[in-house]
Design an enzyme around this catalytic site. Structure first.
Site, mmCIF file in Angstrom:
data_model
loop_
_atom_site.group_PDB
_atom_site.id
_atom_site.type_symbol
_atom_site.label_atom_id
_atom_site.label_comp_id
_atom_site.label_asym_id
_atom_site.label_seq_id
_atom_site.Cartn_x
_atom_site.Cartn_y
_atom_site.Cartn_z
ATOM 1 N N HIS A 244 0.815 -1.220 0.000
ATOM 2 C CA HIS A 244 0.000 0.000 0.000
ATOM 3 C C HIS A 244 0.849 1.271 0.000
ATOM 4 C CE1 HIS A 244 -3.408 2.541 -0.080
ATOM 5 N NE2 HIS A 244 -2.802 3.259 0.829
ATOM 6 N N TYR A 248 1.520 5.260 -2.753
ATOM 7 C CA TYR A 248 1.832 6.682 -2.528
ATOM 8 C C TYR A 248 3.246 7.012 -2.982
ATOM 9 C CZ TYR A 248 -2.524 6.349 -0.177
ATOM 10 O OH TYR A 248 -3.839 6.094 0.080
ATOM 11 N N HIS A 395 -9.983 0.233 -10.718
ATOM 12 C CA HIS A 395 -9.501 1.254 -9.768
ATOM 13 C C HIS A 395 -8.054 1.644 -10.074
ATOM 14 C CE1 HIS A 395 -8.102 3.006 -5.978
ATOM 15 N NE2 HIS A 395 -7.290 1.987 -5.791
ATOM 16 N N PHE A 396 -7.205 0.636 -10.261
ATOM 17 C CA PHE A 396 -5.798 1.055 -10.321
ATOM 18 C C PHE A 396 -5.351 1.539 -11.699
ATOM 19 C CE2 PHE A 396 -4.850 -3.710 -10.242
ATOM 20 C CZ PHE A 396 -4.190 -3.805 -11.464
ATOM 21 N N HIS A 397 -6.172 1.299 -12.726
ATOM 22 C CA HIS A 397 -5.806 1.937 -14.000
ATOM 23 C C HIS A 397 -6.176 3.419 -14.011
ATOM 24 C CE1 HIS A 397 -4.928 -2.130 -15.324
ATOM 25 N NE2 HIS A 397 -4.209 -1.561 -16.277
ATOM 26 N N ARG A 458 -10.824 -10.779 -11.723
ATOM 27 C CA ARG A 458 -9.612 -10.197 -12.293
ATOM 28 C C ARG A 458 -8.672 -11.340 -12.639
ATOM 29 N NH1 ARG A 458 -6.017 -7.505 -7.345
ATOM 30 N NH2 ARG A 458 -4.536 -7.181 -9.039
ATOM 31 N N ARG A 459 -7.615 -11.060 -13.379
ATOM 32 C CA ARG A 459 -6.558 -12.021 -13.673
ATOM 33 C C ARG A 459 -7.125 -13.344 -14.196
ATOM 34 N NH1 ARG A 459 -2.728 -11.039 -8.327
ATOM 35 N NH2 ARG A 459 -1.550 -9.360 -9.281
#
Ligand code: HAS
Ligand code: CU
Length: 571
Positions: A244, A248, A395-397, A458-459
């Site tokens: 996590h 950042y 979310h992470f794209h 996913r995956r």
């Protein structure tokens, strides 16, 4: 606030001081940029094909083209994740940190030779990773989270170790350089860009201990055959100790650009410098006690620890809300100074036709979406619905593929020409690239989220799955359309950067400048690094020791750490 903005609207554009590039860093920063974007070139080109193969429509339309590639799905996904999310970002961050530190402080680095050692370490790490991905694709398909009991060949982990080693060297170099500057400039506050970089590198140093222990004590020995059993739960805990804060570590350099370069590029002062410093310190101290939100579905972590990490997850979102206000107010002042009127009129007058500015603005828009999907999955109840579905890559794209990658690209559009000494090959192409990236990631994020809500994991190679409902098929086909748009964008990016590097020499005409001035008064407490790093370490211990103890008790991990046979057999 109204009064301040009205005043800013009438204020003349601010003249920022032009600062010379610290000469001997040109090659260093350039080497980092070329290597980082080479990793991205391979990683990003693979992405769209994964979207194609997950789309039932594509498989129906092109069965002959689709089927032979299927057996490489996980190999390609591993390369996509490791090269983009780990190698591109880490190497870019080092180069950009060196640039901003040297420029802003107008000072040489503490040790240039050491910086080169770090670079060579990262380069060797990248070469090791490429070699193992190409020569042993089957065994190295462990994805970018490399969860055991899957075990990759040793070179996979050695590549990662070399990469992190390089990042540690960068961190030490930036932190010591900043300290030397502070000794030479008694009583002065660090320029905001360096302040943020120092906070980010401290956070990286502490968090990467988790993944270092995981790789060096658990995974590499298993891969070398020194131990024959492994501990998946302990590994996951150690991975997310790092995983996590990692997000950042990616985000802060993008924020550095948005906080210190964007105001300058749009001709205004940052709305509040002290508020920005508080935001960077909060990102640093609250980034670590949060990682269990990746383990909500894991039985090995107690509800109490899940609750504690949820609390900190919501806390660490606050600096991003502060960013929304600080940058929102700054951009409003910029838009009004350019003649924008009314509630939303100021948005229209921003420089949407400048690729460097547009990249950051569109990155911020993507982050509004990606940030909120993060908050949604941060609630344990909702997380159970979306965990391990395509919602998460959605979310992470929009976060690491959105604000982070697009801002890095925006930075490259001014940094690469400047250090190469040639103008950007094509501004129009850059603009087209930025907009296709923004559109593609917005569409990809949305369609992946929708397909996740319709039960798509996913995956997984969903293109050939017989279990999809009509809605899932629709959204997966939509994600493939986004893939086409993104493929165009990646190709435009690579042509433009490549041509800038090797094309006919044209001198740079518009090298941007950096606002390095710290405000007159920075509250003294914000400069007390000992206090902040102390809090970072204390919160980390409080939040993680119980989770690690739990993992060890559940899985006999103590024995694993002592390399005794226990845990799950390595396949
Ligand atoms: Fe996340 C999973 C929660 C932020 C990346 N995240 C991931 C994974 C990645 C990732 C890669 O709680 C997948 C890992 C894997 O492979 O399994 N994430 C959050 C939360 C935030 C958050 C609460 N994530 C990020 C950032 C990332 C990133 C940043 C990359 C850089 N994330 C999660 C959770 C999971 C997770 C769960 C686990 C899911 C699962 O089940 O596996 C927050 O920090 C976000 C706060 C952000 C905001 C947005 C503020 C908006 C701003 C824009 C303002 C716009 C302006 C423009 C000013 C609240 C700053 C104005 C005007 C114009 C005109 C342009
Ligand atoms: Cu997270």
């Amino acid at each position: 606030m109204q009064a301040t903005l009205e005043k800013a609207g009438n204020a003349p554009a601010i003249a920022f001081p032009k600062l010379a590039l610290v000469k001997d860093e040109r090659a260093l920063v350039g080497a980092h940029m070329i290597t980082a974007f080479s990793a991205l070139a391979i990683g990003a080109l693979l992405g769209p094909f994964q979207a194609f193969h997950r789309a039932p429509g594509f498989v129906e339309a092109f069965p002959d083209a689709a089927i032979p590639v299927f057996s490489y799905y996980y190999q390609a996904l591993t390369a996509h994740g490791t090269l983009n999310a780990l190698f591109f970002t880490f190497i870019f961050i080092s180069g950009f940190s060196y640039f901003m530190t040297g420029r802003s402080l107008q000072r040489k680095l503490w040790s240039l030779p050491l910086a080169w050692v770090g670079f060579v370490s990262m380069l060797l790490g990248l070469l090791a990773m490429l070699y193992v991905l190409l020569t042993d694709p089957q065994r190295s398909a462990v994805l970018y989270t490399f969860y055991p009991p899957l075990i990759a060949p040793p070179l996979f982990y050695i590549g990662l170790v070399l990469l992190v080693l390089g990042c540690w060297i960068t961190a030490a170099n930036v932190i010591v350089t900043a300290n030397l500057w502070r000794k030479e400039h008694k009583g002065e506050a660090l320029p905001l860009a360096v302040f943020a970089a120092v906070a980010n590198h401290w956070m990286f140093i502490v968090s990467s201990v988790g993944v270092a222990v995981e790789v060096v004590a658990l995974l590499l020995p298993a891969s070398l055959g020194l131990i024959t059993r492994t501990d998946p739960q302990l590994s996951r805990v150690l991975f997310w100790f790092f995983g996590h804060p990692l997000v950042y570590y990616w985000l802060v350099p993008a924020y550095i650009s948005i906080y210190t370069l964007l105001p300058n590029q749009t001709g205004v002062k940052l709305f509040s410098d002290p508020l920005a410093r508080v935001a960077f310190l909060m990102l640093m101290i609250f980034a670590l006690p949060t990682g269990v939100h990746h383990l909500f579905a894991d039985p090995g972590v107690s509800e109490v620890n899940k609750a504690i990490h949820t609390f900190f997850t919501l806390l660490v979102a606050i600096p991003s809300f502060m960013t929304a206000f600080n940058i929102g107010a700054t951009l409003e002042a910029a838009g009004r100074a350019r003649g924008g009127r009314g509630l939303f009129g100021w948005m229209a007058t921003l420089q949407w036709n400048d690729p460097v500015v547009a990249a950051q603005l569109i990155g911020l828009i993507l982050f509004m979406m990606g940030g909120f999907s993060g908050l949604i999955q941060a609630s344990a109840q909702l997380n159970i619905t979306v965990h391990n579905t395509s919602w998460v890559p959605g979310h992470f794209h929009q976060t690491v593929g959105g604000i982070v990658a697009l801002t890095y690209i925006g930075i490259a559009y001014w940094l690469v020409p400047m250090i190469r000494g040639r103008a950007l090959f094509s501004k129009k192409m850059a603009l087209a690239q930025v907009y296709t990236w923004g559109l593609g990631m917005m569409l990809f994020g949305h369609t992946m989220a929708e397909s996740g809500l319709n039960g798509v994991p996913r995956r997984s190679l969903t293109g050939i799955s017989p279990f999809l409902n009509e809605a899932a098929k629709f959204w997966l086909n939509g994600a493939a359309v986004a893939g086409v748009i993104l493929l165009i964008s990646v190709i435009l990016l690579l042509i433009n950067l490549g041509a800038t590097l090797i094309g006919a020499p044209r001198p740079v005409t518009d090298a941007p400048t950096i606002d390095t001035r710290a405000p007159e008064r920075v509250p003294a407490i914000l400069n007390r690094w000992g206090v902040w790093v102390g809090i970072l370490v204390a919160l980390t211990l409080i939040a993680w020791l119980p989770v690690i103890a739990e993992a060890l008790s559940v899985t006999e991990g103590f024995q694993i750490l002592r390399w005794l046979p226990s845990g799950v057999p390595v396949p």
